[in-house]
Scaffold this active site. Structure first.
Site, PDB file in Angstrom:
ATOM      1  N   ASN B  19      -9.682   5.348  97.388  1.00  0.00           N
ATOM      2  CA  ASN B  19     -10.904   6.403  96.577  1.00  0.00           C
ATOM      3  C   ASN B  19     -11.655   5.527  95.784  1.00  0.00           C
ATOM      4  O   ASN B  19     -11.018   4.546  95.034  1.00  0.00           O
ATOM      5  CB  ASN B  19     -10.020   7.518  95.886  1.00  0.00           C
ATOM      6  N   CYS B  20     -12.835   5.960  96.037  1.00  0.00           N
ATOM      7  CA  CYS B  20     -13.658   4.752  95.409  1.00  0.00           C
ATOM      8  C   CYS B  20     -15.112   5.015  94.846  1.00  0.00           C
ATOM      9  O   CYS B  20     -15.384   6.374  94.907  1.00  0.00           O
ATOM     10  CB  CYS B  20     -14.162   3.670  96.547  1.00  0.00           C
TER      11      CYS B  20
END
Ligand code: SF4
Ligand code: SF4
Lengths: 499, 382, 255
Positions: B19-20
């Site tokens: 997740n970024c």
């Protein structure tokens, strides 16, 4: 000859409760119960009882208990009761043992060894009740590529049939089942937006109005097959084989060929309806292609053509050939698939479990890059929504159910379908017994089942964070095996739980 | 054969997820600008990454070699370099080879070595098969040669990425010194793996670079669908799958991005049911044929290729994305704050609807969003 | 940290300050009796005002773009943003007021149990998700523009007023799945919504005198904050959405 067989069932009547209403006498089509007026008692001939529970359900005072007869031979792991009794039966009658329904032997049921995934933390699960959750599926051959020129779609797909849930009623032919039962299946399919399958016994004129929801079969007997029949359908299915009796034909005894059955099958009343073992115009794969295209021509290429086979050892290779022969839909029927009548020895010993066949066929078609060219429908003993969603994740487009549909209408799997007597009014053409199916009620029971299972599928999809069924199709990452050997995991193409 | 799986996915998970933070910026007139601003922007979203990966993609930075495939490789060992260079030499005409300059900084420990090669294919094949040839060579290097990985292989573009916070990776590669007209950046928050340099993002294949936020629940379906078209998903990431999907749909099947984005994030059936006949036929066909490429589950992505930058989220918008424009500049970001930080004079900033692509196109010098709208409407659009 | 105190108010330049440090500073200031805090150059700092639990009401003015979860768990403070807000504004808010001079991102007012939120323009996905009311607490959200999908999802209480300013005449509101899963509370919408845009759990009902009073009272506040013409807003039909059944899923289960 005196029979050495003991009754299979024991009937216990609680005499304090029995009010001598004789409901049981009237309900049992096998003539088990009789009323002795002189002594004011009900007498039951247990040797005729098939354990269908009809009398027990309808007894107003709950006076009846029907149970398996608890007698025992000396315990023997090899010579179990069933085998001793089969030998006795054959010694007394000298024939092939006939039975109905699906294989009841304890072969491994892989669905019970596969578990599903759910989202935790890294992606959200979806609430199917409040958010969109799409089960719509299109059956038919797709291309590998769409071509667009200047924003216009150039590719035209061959015919596609839409279903609103990936659950379809499998083949149940008129004659094997009653008119009322078939009517209920047709109405439920049309109300719910799915399909029913006419089976190989033709489609009664009265049901042609449900043609948009009908899969009509073209089997070796070609009963009732004419251009009008073929064209009053959504899909035409060539029946090569059936899971309960791979390699075997069918035989509807003349007694079941009543006037309406004869009209629908287009054969004289009272004659035996014989389905030859093979289709005699199909002795090899190119012959299959000939029939597929004959049907496409006759239906003006407006209907997907399905080819149904029993799941056998080399199903994967056969399926590949079927797709290349032009089949738009591949229907696979596993070893637990049901039947109205089959030799017991075949039903119990021939074929392979649908889980393994499906996994192998899907993988093979993908390796050959022709999976998009067909839809896969699987059949054979689907008991609940869990089995169905696992099949989708293994690679199926949709699932055929027949036994479950019959159970929804009342069937208790007594396995006596071949007798023509069905106390639940399903597997019979006897007008008196047939009346026991009220199409309004049976339709409701069937749509209720479809609704319940569809909701459950949505729940499980949502749990996996998926809101369209196509995103689960062939998505084996969402499956894990429990209690399976390496070869089984390999064939299924899934990891073991915890891996 | 090297065990890329063991490097990319050491725990044999179904896939590697992360997740970024993502950020993309483009000058619609093709004017180039330095990597300084995108570095500031991605650093601003530091809380969305955890130091296990960061990277950048830049388009238009090699004007001297616009027609060469620019291969960017990392090497963990001398030997890897030797084998790879022999391989490249055998399959390509090398116009220029050079080490990619880096700056030693204390935050970056034990980095690999980086080289770039400007090449033409050495093959009898017809010119229009060059792309396929390059894809095949890149896949061969990535799956067969130990301790080597191709970061990028497109023309006039480069990917710089590695293990660390994106700010540190940017300083390490000195991206302020490059200028390009599209920049992408990515800060990574991996769920289930330690970082490795090749596994950082952007992911690139040929011209395509992808930065992505989210986790796709349909990964298994997407991967098996793409396998039927010859793609080997060797990195076990959503990003890789999206890049291959983009390559398949837009390069090989020649579908416009507007259509391709409706495959990745299609309208719901009940929306399709309400469309007019022609539209309905198109959208139904798209879902029938390309249903296996529906990216189901939360995602927001920015995809770039020469001349185009695209932002897109999943159809029920489970991951955030904000877009903004200011004269020639288009910005697409996980959050609005970093955009405002680097460009205080933003004209419009808006939150695109789920499944509705934002497209910046050099050739038309404009932003396309929800074709029915002009740019002036955007600030009203919800 | 660059700050300027003036009696009970203080100005801070928040540029390049990590959110934790910024929130430390806000808390310290409030504890020292500061009543108004002005934050300049805010770029993405999260959880502004979340730390101010059990502290007498203060005012915070934000210039720039605050980060996610602005005013999450807000316990009675007034936050005014001069600019757009990102996702999670007023997440599980308890009391207080949040005023956004711009648009706001997704899940605005999610699970809020009290307080008021005013957004000048539109809001992103899932605004007022699972908002509830309890006893005397009743959250109210007023949105000037329109919204994206799933507004009022799972809504269990409270009030949403969607004004649709900026929509063309006759143009319908944007969101689909309005009030899907809604089982309490009220949504008032000014302007056009098609029935296919509504969740299956909600129904349109007639407005009562009481409803008009609620709308008027809150629209006045909205107009006051953002300098809009009250009469023009009120001089338009509103529809009222409420859940049609407290247990829309009763028939889903068999036992
Ligand atoms: S066959 Fe069925 S109806 Fe007849 S006695 Fe047995 S259980 Fe009762
Ligand atoms: S149906 Fe029940 S109550 Fe009636 S006669 Fe039979 S056993 Fe007795």
């Amino acid at each position: 000859m005196k029979s050495y067989l003991l009754p299979e069932f024991k009937i216990i009547r609680d005499d304090d409760r029995c009010i001598r209403c004789q409901v049981c006498v009237r309900q049992c089509g096998f003539g088990v119960h009789t009323y002795d007026e002189e002594n004011d008692i009900i007498i039951s001939d247990e040797s005729k009882c098939v354990g269908c529970q009809r009398c027990a359900v309808f007894c107003p005072t709950n006076a009846l208990t029907i149970m398996t007869n608890p007698y025992e031979y000396r315990p023997n792991a090899n010579w179990r009761k069933e085998f001793i009794n089969d030998v006795k039966k054959q010694a007394e009658g000298g024939g092939v043992i006939l039975t109905g329904c699906g294989n009841d032997k304890p072969y491994k049921i892989y669905w019970d060894h596969i578990v599903l995934n759910a989202s935790q933390v890294t992606n959200p699960s979806i609430d199917p009740l409040r958010e969109p959750m799409e089960l719509r599926t299109y059956l038919g051959s797709k291309t590998n590529q769409l071509e667009m020129v200047d924003g216009e779609l150039k590719t035209v797909l061959t015919s596609q049939v839409m279903i609103e849930t990936p659950i379809i009623f499998s083949a149940l032919s008129y004659g094997a089942i009653s008119f009322n039962a078939q009517t209920s299946l047709a109405r439920a399919a049309s109300e719910f937006g799915t399909l029913f399958n006419s089976g190989e016994g033709g489609l009664p004129k009265e049901l042609r109005k449900y043609g948009k929801n009908a899969i009509v079969q073209c089997a070796s007997g070609r009963f009732g097959v004419d251009p009008e029949y073929l064209n009053s359908s959504a899909v035409v299915e060539i029946k090569i084989g059936q899971g309960a009796k791979p390699g075997i034909g069918g035989h509807l005894p003349g007694e079941k060929v009543s006037i309406p059955v004869s009209r629908t099958r287009m054969i004289p009343e009272g004659t035996d309806a014989l389905s030859p073992a093979p289709q005699h115009d199909i002795y090899s794969i190119e012959d299959l292609s000939t029939l597929i295209y004959a049907l496409k021509e006759t239906t003006n290429y407006e209907k997907p053509i399905s080819v149904k086979i029993a799941a056998v050892h080399n199903s994967a290779a056969i399926a590949s050939g079927m797709v290349r022969a032009g089949a738009d839909i591949i229907a696979l029927d596993g070893i637990r698939g049901g039947t109205g009548a089959a030799p017991k020895i075949i039903r119990d010993n021939v074929g392979i479990p649908i889980e393994l066949a499906l996994a192998a066929v899907d993988e093979r078609l993908r390796k050959e890059r022709i999976r998009n060219k067909c839809s896969i429908i699987v059949a054979g003993g689907f008991r609940n929504a869990g089995d169905i969603i696992k099949a989708i994740a293994l690679g199926a487009d949709a699932v055929y159910i027949a036994t479950a549909a019959l159970v929804a209408m009342g069937c208790t799997l007594c396995q006596k379908c071949y007798t023509g007597i069905c106390n639940w009014g399903i597997c019979t053409t006897d007008p008196w017994l047939s009346k026991r199916i009220n199409p309004d009620i049976a339709t409701k029971r069937l749509t209720n089942l479809l609704r319940g299972w569809s909701l459950e599928i949505k729940e499980m999809l949502g749990g996996m964070g998926i809101n369209a069924i196509e995103s689960l199709r062939g998505n084996r990452h969402h499956l894990r095996g429990v209690g399976l050997n390496k070869w089984e995991l390999d064939v299924l193409g899934i990891k073991g739980a915890g891996e | 054969m090297k065990d890329l799986k063991n490097i990319a996915n050491p725990f044999n998970d179904d896939k590697v997820s992360a997740n970024c933070s993502i950020f993309g910026m483009m000058n619609l007139s093709g004017t180039t600008f330095s990597g300084k601003d995108i570095l500031t922007a991605i650093k601003n979203m530091r809380v969305r990454s955890n130091g296990l990966g960061g990277g950048f993609a830049c388009y238009g930075l090699y004007p001297k070699y616009p027609d060469h495939y620019a291969l960017h490789l990392m090497y963990n060992t001398r030997e890897a370099k030797e084998i790879s260079e022999n391989f490249i030499d055998k399959h390509f005409f090398i116009t220029r080879a050079e080490e990619i300059p880096t700056k030693q900084i204390k935050e970056i420990i034990d980095p690999p070595e980086f080289w770039r090669y400007f090449v033409h294919p050495k093959t009898e094949l017809d010119k229009n098969h060059y792309d396929d040839y390059v894809v095949e060579m890149v896949m061969t290097i990535n799956t067969q040669i130990q301790d080597t990985f191709v970061f990028s292989s497109g023309k006039n573009m480069a990917v710089f990425k590695g293990v660390g916070f994106p700010g540190d990776i940017g300083r390490f590669f000195m991206i302020e010194d490059y200028t390009g007209y599209i920049w992408l950046a990515h800060g990574r928050f991996p769920t289930n793996t330690l970082g490795w340099w090749g596994g950082a993002h952007p992911f690139n294949i040929l011209d395509w670079s992808v930065v992505h936020n989210g986790e796709i629940s349909s990964y298994g379906t997407n991967q098996r669908f793409l396998e039927m078209y010859g793609y080997k998903c060797s990195l076990y990431t959503d990003t890789e799958v999206i890049a291959y999907a983009a390559d398949l749909l837009m390069r090989r099947h020649n579908l416009p991005i507007e259509v391709a984005s409706k495959i990745l994030a299609p309208p719901l059936w009940n929306t399709i049911d309400r469309m007019d006949k022609k539209e309905k036929e198109l959208y139904t066909s798209l879902r029938q044929v390309y249903g296996g490429l529906l990216m189901n589950g939360p995602f927001s992505i920015v995809i770039a290729r020469n001349g185009e930058m695209i932002g897109l989220t999943d159809r029920v918008r489970l991951r955030p994305l904000t877009a903004a424009v200011n004269s020639d500049m288009l910005y697409i970001s996980s959050e609005e704050a970093p955009i405002r930080l680097i460009d205080p004079n933003i004209e419009y900033a808006w939150i695109p609807k789920g499944g509705e692509p934002i497209i910046g196109r050099l050739s038309e010098k404009k932003v396309i969003y929800n074709e029915k709208l002009t740019l002036q409407d955007l600030n009203k659009e919800a | 940290m660059n700050n300027l105190q003036n009696g009970t108010s203080i100005k801070i330049d928040a540029k390049e300050i990590f959110y934790k440090d910024l929130n430390n500073f806000i808390l310290d200031s409030a504890l020292k009796g500061i009543k108004k805090i002005i934050l300049n150059n805010v770029f993405g700092q999260r959880y502004i005002a979340s730390r101010l639990y059990n502290i007498p009401k203060i005012e915070i003015e934000v210039f720039g773009t605050p980060g996610n979860d602005l005013g999450a768990f807000n316990d009675g403070h007034q936050i005014t943003v001069y600019g757009n807000a990102q996702d999670g504004v007023g997440n599980t808010m308890n009391e207080g007021e949040i005023i956004i001079h711009g648009h706001a991102g997704d899940i605005l007012g999610m699970s809020a149990r009290g307080g008021k939120i005013f957004v000048r323009d539109y809001v992103g996905y899932r605004a007022a998700l699972h908002m509830k009311h309890y006893k005397d607490k009743k959250p109210i959200i007023v949105i000037g523009g329109t919204a994206q999908d799933f507004i009022g999802e799972y809504m269990a209480g409270g009030i949403v007023i969607l004004l649709g300013l900026g929509l063309k005449k006759g143009e319908s509101h944007k969101p689909n799945f309005v009030g899907t899963g809604m089982h309490g509370g009220t949504i008032y919408i000014r302007g056009v919504v098609n029935s296919f845009q509504l969740g299956k759990e909600v129904g349109i009902v007639e407005l009562t005198e009481e409803d008009h009073k609620i709308i008027e009272e809150n629209v006045k506040k909205y107009a006051n904050y953002f300098n809009k013409d009250v009469d023009e807003i009120l001089n338009n039909d509103f529809i009222k959405l409420i859940p049609i059944s407290k247990r829309p899923y009763g028939k889903l289960y068999v036992y």
